[in-house]
Design an enzyme around this catalytic site. Structure first.
Site, PDB file in Angstrom:
ATOM      1  N   LYS A 110       0.825  -1.270  -0.176  1.00  0.00           N
ATOM      2  CA  LYS A 110      -0.081   0.051   0.175  1.00  0.00           C
ATOM      3  C   LYS A 110       0.850   1.222   0.006  1.00  0.00           C
ATOM      4  O   LYS A 110       0.290   2.278  -0.613  1.00  0.00           O
ATOM      5  CB  LYS A 110      -0.991   0.046   1.270  1.00  0.00           C
TER       6      LYS A 110
ATOM      7  N   GLU B 255      -6.366  13.326  -1.669  1.00  0.00           N
ATOM      8  CA  GLU B 255      -5.979  13.926  -0.568  1.00  0.00           C
ATOM      9  C   GLU B 255      -5.779  12.820   0.558  1.00  0.00           C
ATOM     10  O   GLU B 255      -5.006  12.672   1.461  1.00  0.00           O
ATOM     11  CB  GLU B 255      -6.993  15.103  -0.180  1.00  0.00           C
TER      12      GLU B 255
ATOM     13  N   ALA C  79      -4.419   0.191   8.570  1.00  0.00           N
ATOM     14  CA  ALA C  79      -6.000   0.531   8.524  1.00  0.00           C
ATOM     15  C   ALA C  79      -6.023   1.530   9.715  1.00  0.00           C
ATOM     16  O   ALA C  79      -7.118   2.581   9.162  1.00  0.00           O
ATOM     17  CB  ALA C  79      -6.442  -0.928   8.983  1.00  0.00           C
TER      18      ALA C  79
HETATM   19  P1  NDP Z   1      -0.650  -3.438  10.253  1.00  0.00           P
HETATM   20  O1  NDP Z   1       0.449  -4.814  10.054  1.00  0.00           O
HETATM   21  O2  NDP Z   1      -0.203  -2.204   9.390  1.00  0.00           O
HETATM   22  O3  NDP Z   1      -0.922  -3.173  11.725  1.00  0.00           O
HETATM   23  C1  NDP Z   1      -1.215  -3.734  12.796  1.00  0.00           C
HETATM   24  C2  NDP Z   1      -1.526  -3.134  14.055  1.00  0.00           C
HETATM   25  O4  NDP Z   1      -2.031  -4.279  15.077  1.00  0.00           O
HETATM   26  C3  NDP Z   1      -0.645  -2.131  14.679  1.00  0.00           C
HETATM   27  O5  NDP Z   1      -1.227  -1.202  15.289  1.00  0.00           O
HETATM   28  C4  NDP Z   1       0.101  -3.292  15.594  1.00  0.00           C
HETATM   29  O6  NDP Z   1       0.659  -2.708  16.770  1.00  0.00           O
HETATM   30  C5  NDP Z   1      -1.114  -4.078  16.076  1.00  0.00           C
HETATM   31  N1  NDP Z   1      -0.999  -5.215  16.601  1.00  0.00           N
HETATM   32  C6  NDP Z   1      -0.459  -6.551  16.215  1.00  0.00           C
HETATM   33  N2  NDP Z   1      -0.378  -7.461  17.148  1.00  0.00           N
HETATM   34  C7  NDP Z   1      -0.715  -6.971  18.270  1.00  0.00           C
HETATM   35  C8  NDP Z   1      -0.798  -7.422  19.586  1.00  0.00           C
HETATM   36  N3  NDP Z   1      -0.607  -8.747  20.004  1.00  0.00           N
HETATM   37  N4  NDP Z   1      -1.148  -6.466  20.708  1.00  0.00           N
HETATM   38  C9  NDP Z   1      -1.340  -5.344  20.390  1.00  0.00           C
HETATM   39  N5  NDP Z   1      -1.441  -4.656  19.132  1.00  0.00           N
HETATM   40  C10 NDP Z   1      -0.967  -5.523  18.220  1.00  0.00           C
HETATM   41  O7  NDP Z   1      -2.038  -3.957   9.463  1.00  0.00           O
HETATM   42  P2  NDP Z   1      -3.238  -3.320   9.110  1.00  0.00           P
HETATM   43  O8  NDP Z   1      -3.414  -2.143   9.772  1.00  0.00           O
HETATM   44  O9  NDP Z   1      -2.947  -3.190   7.435  1.00  0.00           O
HETATM   45  O10 NDP Z   1      -4.224  -4.253   9.393  1.00  0.00           O
HETATM   46  C11 NDP Z   1      -4.879  -4.260  10.548  1.00  0.00           C
HETATM   47  C12 NDP Z   1      -6.296  -5.254  10.558  1.00  0.00           C
HETATM   48  O11 NDP Z   1      -7.220  -4.402   9.987  1.00  0.00           O
HETATM   49  C13 NDP Z   1      -5.938  -6.426   9.898  1.00  0.00           C
HETATM   50  O12 NDP Z   1      -6.763  -7.563  10.459  1.00  0.00           O
HETATM   51  C14 NDP Z   1      -6.718  -6.402   8.390  1.00  0.00           C
HETATM   52  O13 NDP Z   1      -7.446  -7.683   8.088  1.00  0.00           O
HETATM   53  C15 NDP Z   1      -7.750  -5.350   8.827  1.00  0.00           C
HETATM   54  N6  NDP Z   1      -8.182  -4.628   7.953  1.00  0.00           N
HETATM   55  C16 NDP Z   1      -9.640  -4.542   7.441  1.00  0.00           C
HETATM   56  C17 NDP Z   1      -9.983  -3.835   6.305  1.00  0.00           C
HETATM   57  C18 NDP Z   1     -11.501  -3.877   6.380  1.00  0.00           C
HETATM   58  O14 NDP Z   1     -12.069  -3.470   5.270  1.00  0.00           O
HETATM   59  N7  NDP Z   1     -12.441  -4.231   7.177  1.00  0.00           N
HETATM   60  C19 NDP Z   1      -9.222  -2.988   5.521  1.00  0.00           C
HETATM   61  C20 NDP Z   1      -7.700  -3.262   5.841  1.00  0.00           C
HETATM   62  C21 NDP Z   1      -7.507  -3.938   6.918  1.00  0.00           C
HETATM   63  P3  NDP Z   1       2.285  -2.230  16.412  1.00  0.00           P
HETATM   64  O15 NDP Z   1       2.232  -0.953  15.827  1.00  0.00           O
HETATM   65  O16 NDP Z   1       2.730  -2.073  17.961  1.00  0.00           O
HETATM   66  O17 NDP Z   1       3.050  -3.595  15.803  1.00  0.00           O
END
Ligand code: NDP
Length: 295
Positions: A83, A95, A146
């Site tokens: 992305k 934007e 996300a």
């Molecule tokens: P990223 O890998 O960019 O971010 C993951 C996030 O989860 C970070 O904030 C990370 O924290 C946190 N995290 C992961 N494991 C833990 C844990 N054990 N304890 C606390 N925090 C944790 O992923 P995305 O943001 O791209 O995706 C996140 C979710 O959103 C996924 O499940 C994805 O499927 C879903 N999604 C849903 C969409 C929809 O349309 N419904 C669209 C896009 C995504 P840290 O920064 O500390 O690592």
């Protein structure tokens, strides 16, 4: 009488204009159901188009975008981990894409390939079906891709305050530095350890981490301060399973809940409208997703 979808596709091949081409690029993409959702809506809209799901490794992102351009694709979706990586190879950004620093949707406009971010807009639509976000006090748990898209859109649409609680607190600060200067929203950040008390001041609480994905029993140890029933919205980005541990705990606390499937369907519907200029059939898209998760 309306011509069938099959006949429209046959006519497109034989007499033109050729079917429009779309794809989703990412790695891994096996298990990503976007193609099924898009094909369902193209069929119900009688819009002759083909949508492919393509594995593209990080080393091939530039070549994939060149290919999309050379083959005259009408649009594309971009999923993890590309992305951010696609941005230098596009001809411009909206934007939302510029502020969030991520592209999940490519739109062909007057021969140019423009990156947009419809994730945040899809989330916004799923919340605003209940109530406008302007003036809201919001807690977002998570600061990944996300969360970034969601926070950008909430701030652009007038959320009053946004607190970002994340395990890696520096990532929350990155979002504040990127979005903060362009909006009126007041931001704060907090460290998130998994055990957390959700204050009564929040109108909207967003679970935007990947915790709970593919695991209905996985979640956090949350305490919800009491608040009038239905006055708080709790939304999860995780869409598989649709009913997460987070949503179950929010429901118990009297919140109005919003699942991740709404965001997924609406971000796709917004992309379809950009690509075709027509309203997408959200009902057929949601049904295709629900069916996909039972396969
Ligand atoms: P990223 O890998 O960019 O971010 C993951 C996030 O989860 C970070 O904030 C990370 O924290 C946190 N995290 C992961 N494991 C833990 C844990 N054990 N304890 C606390 N925090 C944790 O992923 P995305 O943001 O791209 O995706 C996140 C979710 O959103 C996924 O499940 C994805 O499927 C879903 N999604 C849903 C969409 C929809 O349309 N419904 C669209 C896009 C995504 P840290 O920064 O500390 O690592």
């Amino acid at each position: 009488m309306n011509k069938s979808y099959e006949l429209l596709c046959q006519e497109a091949v034989m007499h033109g204009p050729l079917e429009s081409l779309f794809c989703c690029i990412g790695d891994p993409v096996i298990g990503n159901p976007t193609q099924l959702m898009m094909e369902a809506t193209f069929r119900s809209m009688l819009f002759p188009a083909r949508y492919l799901t393509c594995t593209v490794t990080s080393a091939n992102v530039e070549r994939a975008i060149d290919g999309i351009k050379a083959l005259g694709f009408s649009g594309a979706n971009v999923t993890a981990p590309h992305k951010v990586a696609v941005i230098p190879f596009l001809d411009g950004l909206t934007e939302s894409a510029r502020l969030s620093g991520a592209v999940n949707c490519i739109i062909k406009q007057e021969g140019k390939y423009i990156g947009d971010n419809t994730d945040g807009k899809g989330f916004l639509t799923s919340i605003e079906l209940i109530r406008p976000v302007a003036g809201m006090h919001v807690l977002v748990i998570g600061a990944g891709g996300a969360a970034r898209a969601i926070i950008t859109e909430l701030a652009l649409h007038g959320a009053s305050t946004i607190t970002i609680a994340n395990r890696t607190v520096e990532k929350a600060q990155d979002i504040i530095d990127r979005v903060g200067p362009h909006v009126k929203t007041t931001f704060t950040k907090e460290a998130f350890t998994g055990t957390y008390t959700i204050g009564a001041q929040y109108d909207l609480v967003v679970q935007a981490t990947s915790v709970g994905l593919f695991d209905p029993d996985k979640g956090f140890d949350l305490v919800w301060e009491p608040k009038e029933k239905g006055s708080r919205i709790a939304a999860d980005v995780v869409f598989n399973p649709v009913h997460t541990q987070f949503l179950a705990s929010a429901e118990k606390a009297g919140a109005t809940t919003v699942d991740g499937l709404g965001m997924l369907v609406f971000q796709g519907a917004i992309a379809v409208t950009h690509w075709t200029g027509k309203e997408a059939n959200c009902e057929s898209m949601r049904k295709a997703m629900e069916e996909a998760f039972t396969i």
